[in-house]
Design an enzyme around this catalytic site. Structure first.
Site, PDB file in Angstrom:
ATOM      1  N   GLU A 134       0.724  -1.165   0.146  1.00  0.00           N
ATOM      2  CA  GLU A 134       0.033   0.123  -0.043  1.00  0.00           C
ATOM      3  C   GLU A 134       0.730   1.269   0.025  1.00  0.00           C
ATOM      4  O   GLU A 134       1.819   1.274   0.651  1.00  0.00           O
ATOM      5  CB  GLU A 134      -1.027   0.146   1.104  1.00  0.00           C
ATOM      6  CG  GLU A 134      -1.950  -1.044   1.179  1.00  0.00           C
ATOM      7  CD  GLU A 134      -2.799  -1.366   2.355  1.00  0.00           C
ATOM      8  OE1 GLU A 134      -2.382  -0.852   3.441  1.00  0.00           O
ATOM      9  OE2 GLU A 134      -3.990  -1.830   2.264  1.00  0.00           O
ATOM     10  N   CYS A 162      -1.290   6.513   9.960  1.00  0.00           N
ATOM     11  CA  CYS A 162      -0.135   5.703  10.528  1.00  0.00           C
ATOM     12  C   CYS A 162      -0.211   4.417  11.305  1.00  0.00           C
ATOM     13  O   CYS A 162      -1.353   4.379  12.359  1.00  0.00           O
ATOM     14  CB  CYS A 162       0.648   6.754  11.450  1.00  0.00           C
ATOM     15  SG  CYS A 162       2.082   6.371  12.280  1.00  0.00           S
TER      16      CYS A 162
END
EC number: 2.1.1.192
Length: 408
Positions: A120, A378
Site C-alpha cells: 500500500e 499511521c
C-alpha cells in the site's frame, strides 16, 4: 459522499510469461542502464546520449510506454519494447478518504514469494504540500504491538524499481507530470508539485532493505530527474542502529525514529527491536547522524497510548532521553484497527503532554489523523489480501485468476 469511497480501478491485466520476465529500466542507476543497453547491442558512442534520453522520458516526462518517446528512433523503441519494460504496477484498488487522503493497493510480481504480492502507498494532501507515504517491504518483521502492519508477516523486500514505481504511479494518478491532469475533484496543494514530500513510513522497515531503498531515494532526489529535495524526503526507522549512520552518509535524507517509549522495558514490548538495539545505543546513533543540526533535526515519532506511555512522567523521561539531540517530537494519536488491545490517549492528556514538551523547548506538533476511514493512517497499513482469513484469501485469489485478462 459516503465516509469511504472505494474504487476498484483495474483488474489483473493479461500478461504473457515473456512480458513478465522483461527487466524494468525503472530503478537502474545510469551505469546499470548503460550496461543494459550495451548488452542489447547499442553502440558504445551512443550509450551516454541514450541513457540521458531515457532518464528524461522516465523521470521528467513520466512516460510508461516506449512509444511515447518521440525523439527516440523507431528501431530503438522497438528494441526497448522487446527487451525491457517501464510499466507501472497494477492498481488493485484506489480508495479516497473524505479528507482527501488516497490509498493505493498495488500488486507486484512474485519474485520468489510464490504468488503476486501487494503493498500500500498513501497520498496525504495538505495546504502547501503533498506527502506520499511509501512502502519498502511486503509485510514487516518488527511485530510492533500497536502497529497493524506489524501483524502481517514479512513476505519479501521490495526492489528499487518497486519503491520508485509507487512515486511514479502516484504522480501519474495526480497529474503531477507535464501535460497530465488530475482526476476531477482531487484534493491537493493549490500550487507547486502535487507530490512534494516523501516519507518512507509505509509497510516495512526501510533499513532492513537498505540497498534498494538507497538506490530508489538517490534516483528520486537526482537533480536531472524526479528532483525531489533531500530535505523533503524522510526515512523512518524503528531503530536499526548499524544502518543509521550509513543512511545519513550515503543517502543524506531526513531521519525519523519510531520511538514510542522512553524506558527499555516498555519499548521492548511496543517496539521489540529495542531488545537488540536498546535506547542508549539508539540515541547515541542519532547524535552521530551526519548533517545533524538545528536546521536538520531528527523527528521522533511517539504514538499516544492511553495509560501506557502518556503520563507526565513519560514526558519528563522523553525530555531527559533526547537531551543534546536536535529534535522535533511528533505526537501521534493512536489509530485504532480491528483486534488491537490499545486505546488512544484522551485528547486532554495529549495536549498536556504536548504542552510539557513545548515548555522544554521542543517542537511537538500533534499529528492530525488522516485517512482513518480507509485504514490509511499511521500504523494501519496492511495489504488487503493479508487482512483476510486464509479461506477468504484463497477464494479471492481464485477469483483473480478467473478474472485474469477479463474485459470490463
Amino acid at each position: 459522499m459516503s465516509v469511504m469511497d472505494a474504487i476498484v480501478v483495474s483488474k489483473p491485466p493479461a500478461h504473457t510469461s515473456a512480458s513478465l520476465e522483461k527487466p524494468s529500466l525503472i530503478g537502474l542507476s545510469r551505469e546499470e542502464m548503460g550496461a543494459a543497453l550495451r548488452e542489447r547491442g547499442v553502440a558504445e558512442k551512443q550509450i551516454k546520449m541514450r541513457v540521458a534520453q531515457l532518464w528524461n522520458w522516465i523521470y521528467v516526462r513520466g512516460v510508461s510506454d516506449f512509444d511515447h518517446m518521440t525523439n527516440v528512433a523507431k528501431d530503438m523503441r522497438e528494441m526497448l519494447k522487446q527487451h525491457f519494460t517501464i510499466a507501472r504496477p497494477e492498481i488493485v484498488e484506489e480508495q479516497v478518504s473524505n479528507d482527501g487522503t488516497r490509498k493505493w493497493l498495488l500488486r507486484f510480481p512474485p519474485r520468489g514469494a510464490g504468488r503476486p504480492v501487494e503493498i500500500e502507498a498513501v497520498y496525504i494532501p495538505e495546504e502547501g504540500r503533498g506527502t506520499l507515504c511509501i512502502s519498502s517491504q511486503v509485510g514487516c518483521t518488527l511485530t510492533c504491538s500497536f502497529c497493524h502492519t506489524g501483524t502481517q508477516r514479512l513476505v519479501r523486500n521490495l526492489t528499487a524499481e518497486e519503491i520508485l514505481s509507487q512515486l511514479l504511479l502516484a504522480r501519474d494518478r495526480l497529474g503531477d507530470f507535464p501535460d497530465r491532469e488530475a482526476p476531477q475533484g482531487t484534493i491537493m496543494p493549490a500550487e507547486g508539485r502535487k507530490v512534494s514530500n516523501i516519507v518512507m513510513m509505509g509497510m516495512g522497515e526501510p533499513l532492513y532493505n537498505f540497498d534498494a531503498v538507497k538506490q530508489a531515494l538517490l534516483i528520486a532526489t537526482d537533480g536531472d530527474g524526479l528532483s525531489l529535495s533531500r530535505r523533503r524526503v524522510t526515512l523512518s526507522t524503528s531503530g536499526v542502529v548499524p544502518e543509521i549512520f550509513r543512511t545519513g552518509e550515503e543517502i543524506g535524507v531526513m531521519l525519523a525514529i519510531s520511538l514510542h517509549a522512553v524506558r527499555d522495558d516498555l519499548r521492548d514490548i511496543l517496539v521489540p527491536i529495542n531488545k537488540k538495539y536498546p535506547l542508549k545505543e539508539l540515541i547515541e546513533a542519532c547524535k552521530a547522524y551526519p548533517g545533524l543540526s538545528n536546521a536538520r533535526r531528527i523527528t521522533f515519532e511517539y504514538v499516544m497510548l492511553k495509560d501506557v506511555n502518556d503520563s507526565l512522567e513519560d514526558a519528563k523521561g522523553l525530555i531527559k532521553l533526547l537531551k543534546g539531540v536536535p529534535a522535533k517530537i511528533n505526537l501521534i494519536p493512536f489509530n485504532p484497527w480491528p483486534g488491537t488491545n490499545y486505546q488512544c490517549s484522551d485528547w486532554e492528556q495529549i495536549e498536556k503532554f504536548a504542552d510539557f514538551i513545548n515548555s522544554a523547548g521542543y517542537a511537538s506538533p500533534i499529528r492530525t489523523p488522516r485517512g482513518r476511514d480507509i485504514l490509511a493512517a499511521c500504523g494501519q497499513l496492511k495489504s488487503e489480501s493479508e487482512r483476510m482469513r486464509k479461506t477468504e484469501r484463497l477464494a479471492f485469489e481464485a477469483m483473480m485468476i478467473a478474472n485474469h485478462g477479463a474485459d470490463d
